[in-house]
Each structure stands twice: as structure tokens, then as C-alpha cells.
Design an enzyme around this catalytic site. Structure first.
Site, PDB file in Angstrom:
ATOM      1  N   SER A 148      41.159  44.321  35.011  1.00  0.00           N
ATOM      2  CA  SER A 148      40.369  45.548  35.014  1.00  0.00           C
ATOM      3  C   SER A 148      41.334  46.715  34.884  1.00  0.00           C
ATOM      4  O   SER A 148      42.555  46.562  35.099  1.00  0.00           O
ATOM      5  CB  SER A 148      39.598  45.661  36.330  1.00  0.00           C
ATOM      6  OG  SER A 148      39.087  46.959  36.545  1.00  0.00           O
ATOM      7  N   TYR A 161      38.786  44.792  45.809  1.00  0.00           N
ATOM      8  CA  TYR A 161      38.773  44.608  44.357  1.00  0.00           C
ATOM      9  C   TYR A 161      40.100  45.046  43.739  1.00  0.00           C
ATOM     10  O   TYR A 161      40.693  44.328  42.921  1.00  0.00           O
ATOM     11  CB  TYR A 161      37.610  45.398  43.766  1.00  0.00           C
ATOM     12  CG  TYR A 161      37.331  45.135  42.314  1.00  0.00           C
ATOM     13  CD1 TYR A 161      36.468  44.111  41.931  1.00  0.00           C
ATOM     14  CD2 TYR A 161      37.911  45.915  41.324  1.00  0.00           C
ATOM     15  CE1 TYR A 161      36.194  43.870  40.586  1.00  0.00           C
ATOM     16  CE2 TYR A 161      37.647  45.683  39.984  1.00  0.00           C
ATOM     17  CZ  TYR A 161      36.785  44.653  39.613  1.00  0.00           C
ATOM     18  OH  TYR A 161      36.525  44.423  38.288  1.00  0.00           O
TER      19      TYR A 161
END
Length: 266
Positions: A148, A161
Site C-alpha cells: 500500500s 495496518y
């Protein structure tokens, strides 16, 4: 005399994964679903791994006319032994499964932090560990880790995350260094916000964390730092994954392919 504009241009090598076995985690929806269909279209037999049995069944039915095949495997990646076992014998591994919770650090539940790190970092380690003996044995393999922009940048309220994605970047580079002598590449794909249920489900949490109405979260929070003011589509991410599996990418390893609409250009 033939006009130069009429001459055929250079042809990009096609992605042909006929005879190869791929594995995609988080395959029932979003990026994982798009990757599964793309690799199957290239001729691979794809082990579609998810804990969503109904989603896998729908995916397998949708893939019926593709060149390759989709095999649904219901696996909970918190079962690390099962994760390692399912990866044995794979030629292409796409570590995609993920989950998200948006909370300030002082309110972040420790059990959720542990689960996120298990699914998004420990499970990829175990999947790579399970896949490498076969890849090394044949002198060819492709590992693509769906990271990401949060593998390269941090955002508030996403401790688990961000930590997991940063760890995945390091794991991917280590696999690249160890695998290079065996014909195995390992890379990350780093999208910004993708049009998936995982992103859509963040809107309520983000609204609470930032004190903004949900209709402003997309423009004022999620896409604030992106020069391209839209969500990226799962199919666009799948094309980047496919590219890293193709012959033209054989010299790319230990890299992070950024698809962030200009976010990290700031």
C-alpha cells in the site's frame, strides 16, 4: 514504399502462465478477486484463498470461461500452519489479504492489532516459506506482495495496518535478496485507496476519528494527498501484479511499484 506509420511497432511479450500454479489470498473480493481473474485469464491454475466461502464460490463460477482455472480454498490465515501448507507447490504467490481498523493508538484494541499483524505479516511470511522450496527447485518463481502507499507513508489512526505494511515491505526485500540466485523475484505493489469494500467500510470509522461527515471523508481525507482525485480500480492493481509476473519484469526484484496517483510525489 511503406509509410513508417504503417510499420508494426514493438510488441510487448504476452503474459502466458499456462502450466503454472498461482495462489492469491483475500481472493473473494476486491483486489484479490481481480488478481485471481487476471492470472486465470493468463492460463494459470489459481488457488483462490479466502475465509469467505460464498464469495469464493461466486468467483469460481465467474471464472468458468477463462484460459486457466480457479480452485476455491477456504482458509483462515490466522491458522498459520494451514497458510504455509496451502502454498506448497505454487509458482506465483500473491499476498493480498488484509483488514483494517481506524482508531487512535490509545484506543486501539490489542487483540485487533495482533490479528492484523498475523494476517498481513506473519501469514505472508508463512506463505512465502511454504512456496519457496518448489520455486527454488524449478529455478523460477514470482512473489507479489500487495502492500500500500501505507507501506511507504504513515497516516494517523492506522497503527496496525501501517505497521503491517511497513513490515511486508521489508519481508519482500529480504525474499528478493535470498531468491535472486534461484530465479525468484519478490516485489510489492503499492496502491493508494482502491475501490474495495475495505475502503468503503472505513468511511464511518474515519468520520468518527476525524470529526467530519462521511460525505467529506473521501475528498478531504482519503484523496487529500493524491494528485489524481479518484479511487484506483482493483483491475488496475491486478494489471500491475500481472506485469510483475511477466517476462518483461524478470529483472525487477526488491522493488515497490507505486500506484498512488501522485501521493508520494509530495
Amino acid at each position: 514504399m511503406t509509410s513508417p506509420s504503417a510499420l508494426p511497432g514493438p510488441q510487448a511479450p504476452a503474459l502466458d502462465l499456462g502450466g503454472r500454479t498461482a495462489l492469491v489470498t483475500g481472493a473473494a473480493g476486491g483486489i484479490g478477486r481481480a488478481c485471481t481473474l487476471r492470472l486465470a485469464a493468463a492460463g494459470a491454475k489459481v488457488r483462490a484463498v479466502d475465509r469467505d466461502a460464498a464469495g469464493l464460490e461466486e468467483l469460481a463460477g465467474h471464472a468458468g470461461e477463462l484460459a486457466g482455472a480457479v480452485e476455491p480454498h477456504v482458509v483462515d490465515l490466522t491458522d498459520l500452519d494451514a497458510a504455509e501448507l496451502i502454498a506448497a507447490g505454487t509458482d506465483v504467490l500473491v499476498n493480498n489479504a488484509g483488514l483494517q481498523l481506524v482508531r487512535p493508538l490509545e484506543d486501539f484494541p490489542p487483540d485487533v492489532f495482533h490479528t492484523v499483524l498475523t494476517v498481513m505479516l506473519e501469514a505472508p511470511f508463512r506463505l512465502i516459506r511454504g512456496a519457496l522450496p518448489h520455486m527454488y527447485g524449478q529455478g523460477w518463481g514470482r512473489i507479489v506482495n500487495v502492500s500500500s502507499v501505507h507501506g511507504l507513508r504513515a497516516s494517523p489512526y492506522k497503527a496496525a495496518y501501517v505497521a503491517a505494511k511497513h513490515g511486508l515491505e521489508g519481508l519482500s526485500k529480504t525474499a528478493a535478496l535470498e531468491g535472486a540466485a534461484h530465479g525468484v523475484t519478490s516485489n510489492c505493489v503499492n496502491p493508494g485507496y482502491v475501490r474495495t469494500p475495505l475502503v468503503e467500510e472505513q468511511l464511518t470509522d474515519q468520520s468518527r476519528a476525524h470529526g467530519l461527515p462521511e460525505d467529506r471523508i473521501l475528498t478531504d481525507v482519503l484523496l487529500r494527498d493524491s494528485a489524481v482525485k479518484r479511487l484506483i480500480e482493483p483491475e488496475e492493481v491486478a494489471e500491475a501484479v500481472a506485469y510483475l509476473c511477466g517476462p518483461q519484469a524478470s529483472f525487477i526484484t526488491g522493488a515497490s511499484l507505486v500506484l498512488d496517483g501522485g501521493w508520494t510525489a509530495h
